[in-house]
Write a protein that holds these residues in place. Structure first.
Motif, PDB file in Angstrom:
ATOM      1  N   ASP A  68     -73.728 -76.090   6.721  1.00  0.00           N
ATOM      2  CA  ASP A  68     -74.049 -74.740   6.866  1.00  0.00           C
ATOM      3  C   ASP A  68     -73.295 -74.194   8.248  1.00  0.00           C
ATOM      4  O   ASP A  68     -72.847 -72.811   8.371  1.00  0.00           O
ATOM      5  CB  ASP A  68     -75.850 -74.902   7.601  1.00  0.00           C
ATOM      6  CG  ASP A  68     -76.137 -73.241   7.763  1.00  0.00           C
ATOM      7  OD1 ASP A  68     -75.753 -72.461   6.873  1.00  0.00           O
ATOM      8  OD2 ASP A  68     -77.014 -73.184   8.416  1.00  0.00           O
ATOM      9  N   LYS A  76     -68.286 -67.545   2.832  1.00  0.00           N
ATOM     10  CA  LYS A  76     -69.555 -67.446   3.620  1.00  0.00           C
ATOM     11  C   LYS A  76     -69.687 -65.887   4.093  1.00  0.00           C
ATOM     12  O   LYS A  76     -70.379 -65.638   4.609  1.00  0.00           O
ATOM     13  CB  LYS A  76     -68.964 -68.307   4.744  1.00  0.00           C
ATOM     14  CG  LYS A  76     -70.063 -69.626   5.223  1.00  0.00           C
ATOM     15  CD  LYS A  76     -70.057 -70.259   6.248  1.00  0.00           C
ATOM     16  CE  LYS A  76     -71.221 -70.721   7.164  1.00  0.00           C
ATOM     17  NZ  LYS A  76     -70.830 -71.526   8.204  1.00  0.00           N
ATOM     18  N   CYS A  79     -71.827 -64.099   1.837  1.00  0.00           N
ATOM     19  CA  CYS A  79     -73.074 -64.321   1.143  1.00  0.00           C
ATOM     20  C   CYS A  79     -73.943 -64.316   2.224  1.00  0.00           C
ATOM     21  O   CYS A  79     -73.806 -64.079   3.356  1.00  0.00           O
ATOM     22  CB  CYS A  79     -73.060 -65.929   0.511  1.00  0.00           C
ATOM     23  SG  CYS A  79     -72.656 -67.050   1.891  1.00  0.00           S
ATOM     24  N   ASN A  81     -76.790 -66.987   2.592  1.00  0.00           N
ATOM     25  CA  ASN A  81     -77.176 -68.154   2.719  1.00  0.00           C
ATOM     26  C   ASN A  81     -76.160 -69.391   2.354  1.00  0.00           C
ATOM     27  O   ASN A  81     -75.435 -69.086   1.273  1.00  0.00           O
ATOM     28  CB  ASN A  81     -78.646 -68.541   2.219  1.00  0.00           C
ATOM     29  CG  ASN A  81     -79.772 -67.967   3.303  1.00  0.00           C
ATOM     30  OD1 ASN A  81     -79.877 -68.097   3.984  1.00  0.00           O
ATOM     31  ND2 ASN A  81     -80.457 -67.028   2.268  1.00  0.00           N
ATOM     32  N   THR A  82     -76.094 -70.458   3.094  1.00  0.00           N
ATOM     33  CA  THR A  82     -75.688 -71.468   2.505  1.00  0.00           C
ATOM     34  C   THR A  82     -76.675 -72.119   1.675  1.00  0.00           C
ATOM     35  O   THR A  82     -77.852 -72.570   1.838  1.00  0.00           O
ATOM     36  CB  THR A  82     -75.179 -72.349   3.851  1.00  0.00           C
ATOM     37  OG1 THR A  82     -74.316 -71.849   4.378  1.00  0.00           O
ATOM     38  CG2 THR A  82     -74.561 -73.699   3.394  1.00  0.00           C
ATOM     39  N   ASP A 105     -78.742 -67.677  -3.662  1.00  0.00           N
ATOM     40  CA  ASP A 105     -78.200 -67.203  -2.526  1.00  0.00           C
ATOM     41  C   ASP A 105     -79.531 -66.461  -1.430  1.00  0.00           C
ATOM     42  O   ASP A 105     -79.511 -66.622  -0.298  1.00  0.00           O
ATOM     43  CB  ASP A 105     -77.294 -66.065  -2.690  1.00  0.00           C
ATOM     44  CG  ASP A 105     -76.483 -65.498  -1.241  1.00  0.00           C
ATOM     45  OD1 ASP A 105     -76.372 -66.315  -0.462  1.00  0.00           O
ATOM     46  OD2 ASP A 105     -76.037 -64.517  -1.278  1.00  0.00           O
ATOM     47  N   TYR A 141     -70.888 -74.070  -1.894  1.00  0.00           N
ATOM     48  CA  TYR A 141     -72.146 -73.953  -1.308  1.00  0.00           C
ATOM     49  C   TYR A 141     -72.389 -72.294  -1.070  1.00  0.00           C
ATOM     50  O   TYR A 141     -73.317 -72.154  -0.239  1.00  0.00           O
ATOM     51  CB  TYR A 141     -72.068 -74.664  -0.106  1.00  0.00           C
ATOM     52  CG  TYR A 141     -71.994 -76.263  -0.152  1.00  0.00           C
ATOM     53  CD1 TYR A 141     -72.849 -76.819  -0.841  1.00  0.00           C
ATOM     54  CD2 TYR A 141     -70.955 -77.065   0.056  1.00  0.00           C
ATOM     55  CE1 TYR A 141     -72.803 -78.489  -1.173  1.00  0.00           C
ATOM     56  CE2 TYR A 141     -70.825 -78.335  -0.145  1.00  0.00           C
ATOM     57  CZ  TYR A 141     -71.534 -78.852  -0.800  1.00  0.00           C
ATOM     58  OH  TYR A 141     -71.597 -80.217  -1.224  1.00  0.00           O
ATOM     59  N   TRP A 142     -71.560 -71.649  -1.430  1.00  0.00           N
ATOM     60  CA  TRP A 142     -71.740 -70.114  -1.060  1.00  0.00           C
ATOM     61  C   TRP A 142     -71.422 -69.458  -2.274  1.00  0.00           C
ATOM     62  O   TRP A 142     -70.295 -69.613  -3.005  1.00  0.00           O
ATOM     63  CB  TRP A 142     -70.548 -69.728   0.115  1.00  0.00           C
ATOM     64  CG  TRP A 142     -70.910 -70.715   1.284  1.00  0.00           C
ATOM     65  CD1 TRP A 142     -71.849 -70.552   2.187  1.00  0.00           C
ATOM     66  CD2 TRP A 142     -70.342 -71.737   1.753  1.00  0.00           C
ATOM     67  NE1 TRP A 142     -71.723 -71.526   3.252  1.00  0.00           N
ATOM     68  CE2 TRP A 142     -71.043 -72.309   2.953  1.00  0.00           C
ATOM     69  CE3 TRP A 142     -69.143 -72.752   1.187  1.00  0.00           C
ATOM     70  CZ2 TRP A 142     -70.648 -73.386   3.713  1.00  0.00           C
ATOM     71  CZ3 TRP A 142     -68.888 -73.979   1.861  1.00  0.00           C
ATOM     72  CH2 TRP A 142     -69.522 -74.092   2.984  1.00  0.00           C
ATOM     73  N   ARG A 143     -72.317 -68.525  -2.395  1.00  0.00           N
ATOM     74  CA  ARG A 143     -72.167 -67.410  -3.684  1.00  0.00           C
ATOM     75  C   ARG A 143     -70.815 -66.550  -3.578  1.00  0.00           C
ATOM     76  O   ARG A 143     -70.673 -65.895  -2.767  1.00  0.00           O
ATOM     77  CB  ARG A 143     -73.172 -66.678  -3.660  1.00  0.00           C
ATOM     78  CG  ARG A 143     -73.246 -65.637  -4.957  1.00  0.00           C
ATOM     79  CD  ARG A 143     -74.390 -64.649  -4.728  1.00  0.00           C
ATOM     80  NE  ARG A 143     -74.297 -63.702  -5.956  1.00  0.00           N
ATOM     81  CZ  ARG A 143     -74.467 -62.607  -6.071  1.00  0.00           C
ATOM     82  NH1 ARG A 143     -74.808 -61.817  -4.872  1.00  0.00           N
ATOM     83  NH2 ARG A 143     -74.299 -62.040  -7.256  1.00  0.00           N
ATOM     84  N   CYS A 158     -64.977 -77.556  -0.014  1.00  0.00           N
ATOM     85  CA  CYS A 158     -66.386 -78.043  -0.171  1.00  0.00           C
ATOM     86  C   CYS A 158     -66.341 -79.853  -0.612  1.00  0.00           C
ATOM     87  O   CYS A 158     -67.213 -80.485  -0.373  1.00  0.00           O
ATOM     88  CB  CYS A 158     -67.087 -77.553  -1.279  1.00  0.00           C
ATOM     89  SG  CYS A 158     -67.492 -75.803  -1.039  1.00  0.00           S
TER      90      CYS A 158
END
Ligand code: URA
Length: 247
Positions: A68, A76, A79, A81-82, A105, A141-143, A158
């Protein structure tokens, strides 16, 4: 071990699926921002940084916090959220998908949109639930804006965290849900249609070795329910191997 999968359940599910899901809305498509900002560091520097941070994480909580806080993915910036993982660390089964979509997300959890709901039902058909005996995560991890596929650089930063998660959670079987995680984890030139139906071996840089089975992504099945018999065979293979690995 006998196969005890509830085929009618999955059949009914796939039959009820809408023809198309998760296509980006027109307005969203038109406004896909191109983000190329990583500060002064190169991608390889961010990969090394991710390796250093991941190696220092001894628990899933520490790893989730570190991901995060990590600043190495340009995604990051666009988006909400993580999205790291859901489910049970230490479960025999770890499902690794492509990355968060719009609903993931919003909620900060993997596989909670329509495809995620189908994934849950498919897993339930072979006795696996994220609340009991399955761990669910992604290779990104991120949209990505507009739900495009993650790019190679975005996956590469990642990857040290993906590997560390596998080493901490110690699954007995990894299932790669869809072409993006399957091709990326196996470093393959083949697509998902060629990869699925077979078992591979995945070894992390830290030396944890685990069998890996690629399966069709549930979002693909929602678009192409006519491929449900292939998905069915993926589930049977997963159930058979989990039975053997847990014996
Ligand atoms: N698709 C994925 O591959 N992962 C998610 O978390 C959601 C949809």
């Amino acid at each position: 071990m006998g196969v005890t999968v509830d085929e009618p359940l999955v059949e009914a599910l796939l039959a009820a699926a809408p023809a198309v899901v998760e296509a980006p809305a027109a307005a969203e498509k038109a406004e896909i921002p191109v983000v190329r900002r990583r500060g002064a560091r190169s991608v390889s520097e961010w990969i090394r940084e991710a390796e250093r941070i991941a190696a220092g994480c001894a628990s899933m909580d520490a790893l989730a916090r570190a991901i995060d806080e990590f600043g190495g993915s340009p995604l990051k910036a666009t988006c909400e959220n993580t999205v790291v993982y859901d489910g049970i660390p230490g479960a025999s089964l770890m499902v690794i998908g492509e990355g968060p979509g719009a609903e993931e997300d919003r909620q900060g959890k993997p596989f909670v949109g329509k495809a995620g709901q189908l994934l849950d039902k498919m897993l339930a058909a072979i006795g696996r639930r994220r609340t009991e005996n399955a761990l669910i995560s992604n290779v990104n991890y991120w949209r990505p804006p507009g739900n495009r596929n993650p790019e190679i650089d975005e996956l590469a930063v990642c990857r040290p965290f993906v590997d560390r998660m596998i080493e901490i959670a110690c699954p007995k079987l990894i299932v790669a849900a869809g072409g993006v995680p399957a091709v990326s984890l196996l470093n393959s030139r083949d697509g998902i249609m060629k990869l699925r139906g077979n078992e591979y071996t995945y070894t992390t840089p830290g030396g944890y070795t685990v069998p890996l089975i690629p399966m069709l992504h549930p979002a693909y099945l929602l678009r192409r329910p006519q491929d449900k018999s292939r998905a069915w065979r993926d589930l049977l293979l997963m159930e058979k191997r989990l039975g053997e690995l847990e014996a």
